[in-house]
Design an enzyme around this catalytic site. Structure first.
Site, PDB file in Angstrom:
ATOM      1  N   SER A 126       0.830  -1.200  -0.109  1.00  0.00           N
ATOM      2  CA  SER A 126      -0.010  -0.062   0.123  1.00  0.00           C
ATOM      3  C   SER A 126       0.805   1.383   0.040  1.00  0.00           C
ATOM      4  O   SER A 126       2.122   1.124   0.412  1.00  0.00           O
ATOM      5  CB  SER A 126      -0.828   0.021   1.344  1.00  0.00           C
ATOM      6  OG  SER A 126      -1.515   1.111   1.522  1.00  0.00           O
ATOM      7  N   TYR A 150      -1.749  -0.703  11.130  1.00  0.00           N
ATOM      8  CA  TYR A 150      -2.042  -1.538   9.710  1.00  0.00           C
ATOM      9  C   TYR A 150      -1.058  -1.235   8.900  1.00  0.00           C
ATOM     10  O   TYR A 150      -0.366  -1.985   8.210  1.00  0.00           O
ATOM     11  CB  TYR A 150      -3.270  -1.058   9.049  1.00  0.00           C
ATOM     12  CG  TYR A 150      -3.551  -0.965   7.618  1.00  0.00           C
ATOM     13  CD1 TYR A 150      -3.680  -2.546   7.282  1.00  0.00           C
ATOM     14  CD2 TYR A 150      -3.454  -0.088   6.858  1.00  0.00           C
ATOM     15  CE1 TYR A 150      -3.683  -2.508   5.898  1.00  0.00           C
ATOM     16  CE2 TYR A 150      -3.511  -0.320   5.383  1.00  0.00           C
ATOM     17  CZ  TYR A 150      -3.664  -1.599   5.013  1.00  0.00           C
ATOM     18  OH  TYR A 150      -3.901  -1.754   3.503  1.00  0.00           O
ATOM     19  N   LYS A 154       1.995  -3.823   6.863  1.00  0.00           N
ATOM     20  CA  LYS A 154       2.415  -3.826   5.492  1.00  0.00           C
ATOM     21  C   LYS A 154       3.717  -3.438   5.174  1.00  0.00           C
ATOM     22  O   LYS A 154       4.615  -4.294   4.548  1.00  0.00           O
ATOM     23  CB  LYS A 154       1.724  -2.726   4.919  1.00  0.00           C
ATOM     24  CG  LYS A 154       0.211  -2.863   4.547  1.00  0.00           C
ATOM     25  CD  LYS A 154      -0.182  -4.154   3.709  1.00  0.00           C
ATOM     26  CE  LYS A 154      -1.528  -4.480   3.603  1.00  0.00           C
ATOM     27  NZ  LYS A 154      -1.842  -5.723   3.047  1.00  0.00           N
TER      28      LYS A 154
HETATM   29  P1  NAD Z   1     -10.953  -6.704   1.420  1.00  0.00           P
HETATM   30  O1  NAD Z   1     -11.248  -6.843   3.023  1.00  0.00           O
HETATM   31  O2  NAD Z   1     -12.268  -6.726   0.734  1.00  0.00           O
HETATM   32  O3  NAD Z   1     -10.084  -8.318   1.157  1.00  0.00           O
HETATM   33  C1  NAD Z   1      -9.588  -9.012   1.970  1.00  0.00           C
HETATM   34  C2  NAD Z   1      -9.940 -10.469   1.765  1.00  0.00           C
HETATM   35  O4  NAD Z   1      -9.125 -11.180   2.792  1.00  0.00           O
HETATM   36  C3  NAD Z   1     -11.352 -10.548   2.534  1.00  0.00           C
HETATM   37  O5  NAD Z   1     -12.194 -11.403   1.521  1.00  0.00           O
HETATM   38  C4  NAD Z   1     -10.984 -11.330   3.814  1.00  0.00           C
HETATM   39  O6  NAD Z   1     -12.197 -12.062   4.049  1.00  0.00           O
HETATM   40  C5  NAD Z   1      -9.731 -12.103   3.636  1.00  0.00           C
HETATM   41  N1  NAD Z   1      -8.968 -12.187   4.624  1.00  0.00           N
HETATM   42  C6  NAD Z   1      -8.343 -11.255   5.676  1.00  0.00           C
HETATM   43  N2  NAD Z   1      -7.794 -12.091   6.499  1.00  0.00           N
HETATM   44  C7  NAD Z   1      -7.705 -13.468   6.143  1.00  0.00           C
HETATM   45  C8  NAD Z   1      -7.074 -14.486   6.644  1.00  0.00           C
HETATM   46  N3  NAD Z   1      -6.424 -14.456   7.751  1.00  0.00           N
HETATM   47  N4  NAD Z   1      -7.376 -15.805   6.000  1.00  0.00           N
HETATM   48  C9  NAD Z   1      -7.873 -15.757   4.875  1.00  0.00           C
HETATM   49  N5  NAD Z   1      -8.576 -14.777   4.249  1.00  0.00           N
HETATM   50  C10 NAD Z   1      -8.462 -13.603   4.813  1.00  0.00           C
HETATM   51  O7  NAD Z   1      -9.858  -5.922   0.962  1.00  0.00           O
HETATM   52  P2  NAD Z   1      -9.282  -5.291  -0.222  1.00  0.00           P
HETATM   53  O8  NAD Z   1      -9.594  -3.756  -0.521  1.00  0.00           O
HETATM   54  O9  NAD Z   1      -9.746  -6.087  -1.411  1.00  0.00           O
HETATM   55  O10 NAD Z   1      -7.841  -5.471  -0.064  1.00  0.00           O
HETATM   56  C11 NAD Z   1      -7.122  -6.564  -0.492  1.00  0.00           C
HETATM   57  C12 NAD Z   1      -5.446  -6.210   0.134  1.00  0.00           C
HETATM   58  O11 NAD Z   1      -5.056  -5.018  -0.456  1.00  0.00           O
HETATM   59  C13 NAD Z   1      -5.389  -6.136   1.572  1.00  0.00           C
HETATM   60  O12 NAD Z   1      -4.459  -6.858   1.921  1.00  0.00           O
HETATM   61  C14 NAD Z   1      -5.342  -4.650   1.623  1.00  0.00           C
HETATM   62  O13 NAD Z   1      -4.609  -4.537   2.940  1.00  0.00           O
HETATM   63  C15 NAD Z   1      -4.652  -4.048   0.423  1.00  0.00           C
HETATM   64  N6  NAD Z   1      -4.712  -2.880   0.190  1.00  0.00           N
HETATM   65  C16 NAD Z   1      -6.099  -2.405   0.111  1.00  0.00           C
HETATM   66  C17 NAD Z   1      -6.491  -0.933  -0.401  1.00  0.00           C
HETATM   67  C18 NAD Z   1      -7.820  -0.542  -0.448  1.00  0.00           C
HETATM   68  O14 NAD Z   1      -7.962   0.724  -0.094  1.00  0.00           O
HETATM   69  N7  NAD Z   1      -8.774  -1.279  -0.571  1.00  0.00           N
HETATM   70  C19 NAD Z   1      -5.297  -0.196  -0.712  1.00  0.00           C
HETATM   71  C20 NAD Z   1      -4.090  -0.625  -0.218  1.00  0.00           C
HETATM   72  C21 NAD Z   1      -3.730  -2.093  -0.105  1.00  0.00           C
END
Ligand code: NAD
Ligand code: UDP
Length: 339
Positions: A126, A150, A154
């Site tokens: 991120s 958080y 990362k």
């Molecule tokens: P999201 O919460 O929609 O998706 C994450 C998925 O991981 C969910 O389906 C959740 O059920 C699953 N999950 C969480 N912990 C788990 C575990 N221990 N075992 C198995 N599954 C697990 O989030 P997203 O927006 O799709 O983000 C995906 C990734 O991208 C994350 O790592 C997030 O930190 C990163 N990210 C997101 C953003 C954003 O703004 N959406 C920005 C930068 C980075």
């Protein structure tokens, strides 16, 4: 035996769009998700849109036995690792939970990958790892820091993966640093489905527009920006998903570790987003100016040329696409996947 791309967190917002992109590109996909922040409905819709099936396995990345079972049963060629908790505020209240889920979960995943000699990994990092960057656009070489658990998780994972590659140079790892993902597939069938009150700007705007929330609070109008509101690099989730496809193709022919920004290189203010949303969609988005949100920075946007040079990737969607596609998803699914 056919080979699969394993998506941890494949049912989530970015994971589901990437699953669709990979299925359309001809890859076989396994989603491994504990559904802590998603539902199986997203994957059903991905299958409908792709006209192909994927394998959905319910499991937790901290469960070494469950991961081992997946790698034993299926030939995995690479892993795209989305699984993680992502709510900044919650992470300050539950730091151990975040470090356990995100950091320990990643260590467990890598241990199992190593055991099965699967060493291609795309990691969801991120722009938060840049902290309050001194210079914009932000380059991959910009210093890293974190201001909450958080972001720290990362950053820690990036450092762990760098150490892993130093020790075992036959890994191929892409650290994809996302800027601000927004939007939805243009079908309006899959999109972002936050639990409770959204923390992020776009889902909040669309819930105001659909009448679920009264008005948007704009957090601060006294930043040193053109209209005083915070500036971010919003990236359409379909462009982002395509970046994962390109990263997987890149890892086919490279070893080592690369951090790569996925952003547009253009910054929009909070009021730019509100105005675009209401003008393009012809819908009112009432807002009030509120105090700054603690921990927010003024300006953040990417220098995206490394992704172009290395992956041959750049964004194609416009701001109008972002707000139009967000609205189509919200209108058709006012209560997300529970609609
Ligand atoms: P999201 O919460 O929609 O998706 C994450 C998925 O991981 C969910 O389906 C959740 O059920 C699953 N999950 C969480 N912990 C788990 C575990 N221990 N075992 C198995 N599954 C697990 O989030 P997203 O927006 O799709 O983000 C995906 C990734 O991208 C994350 O790592 C997030 O930190 C990163 N990210 C997101 C953003 C954003 O703004 N959406 C920005 C930068 C980075
Ligand atoms: N923001 C806002 N009101 C909200 C949510 C967000 O004004 O209800 C602003 C926030 O201050 C920041 C921008 O919108 O300037 C993007 O915030 P978001 O939480 O979506 O992403 P961040 O960049 O903080 O990760």
């Amino acid at each position: 035996m056919s080979s699969y791309i394993l998506l941890t967190g494949g049912a989530g917002y970015i994971g589901s769009h990437t699953a669709l992109c990979l299925l359309r590109a001809g890859y076989n996909v396994i989603s491994f998700d504990n559904f802590s922040n998603s539902s199986a409905e997203s994957l059903k819709r991905v299958e409908q849109l792709a006209g192909r099936t994927l394998l959905s396995i319910t499991g937790d990345i901290r469960d070494q036995a469950a991961l081992t079972a997946v790698f034993s049963q299926y030939k995995i060629s690479a892993v795209v690792h989305f699984a993680g908790l992502k709510a900044v505020g919650e992470s300050t209240e539950l730091p151990l939970h975040y470090y356990d889920n995100n950091v320990s979960g990643t260590v467990t995943l890598c241990r199992v990958m190593r055991h099965f000699n699967v060493k291609k990994l795309v990691f969801s990092s991120s722009a938060t790892v840049y902290g309050d960057a001194k210079e914009v656009p932000i380059k991959e070489t910009s210093p890293r820091s974190a201001t909450n658990p958080y972001g720290q998780s990362k950053l820690m994972i990036e450092l762990i993966l760098e150490d892993l590659v130093k020790a075992e140079p036959d890994w191929s790892i892409a650290l994809l640093r996302y800027f601000n993902p927004v939007g939805a597939d243009e079908s309006g069938q899959i999109g972002e489905d936050p639990n409770g009150i959204p923390n992020n700007l776009m889902p909040f705007i669309s819930q105001v527009a659909v009448g679920k929330r009264q008005q948007l609070s704009v957090f601060g109008n006294d930043y040193p920006t053109k209209d005083g509101t915070g500036v971010r690099d919003y990236i359409h989730v379909v462009d982002l998903a395509n970046g994962h496809l390109k990263a997987l193709q890149y890892l086919e022919q490279s070893k080592g570790i690369e951090a790569i920004n996925l952003g547009t290189g253009v910054g929009y203010s909070v009021l730019d987003m509100v105005n675009a949303f209401s003008e393009v969609n012809q819908v009112a988005v009432p807002y009030q100016i509120a105090p700054r949100r603690p921990g927010d920075i003024a300006v953040c946007y990417a220098e995206p040329t490394k992704a172009l040079t290395l992956l041959g990737w750049k964004t194609e969607k416009t701001l109008d696409d972002m707000v139009r596609d967000t609205w189509r998803w919200q209108k058709h699914n006012p209560n997300g996947y529970r609609s």
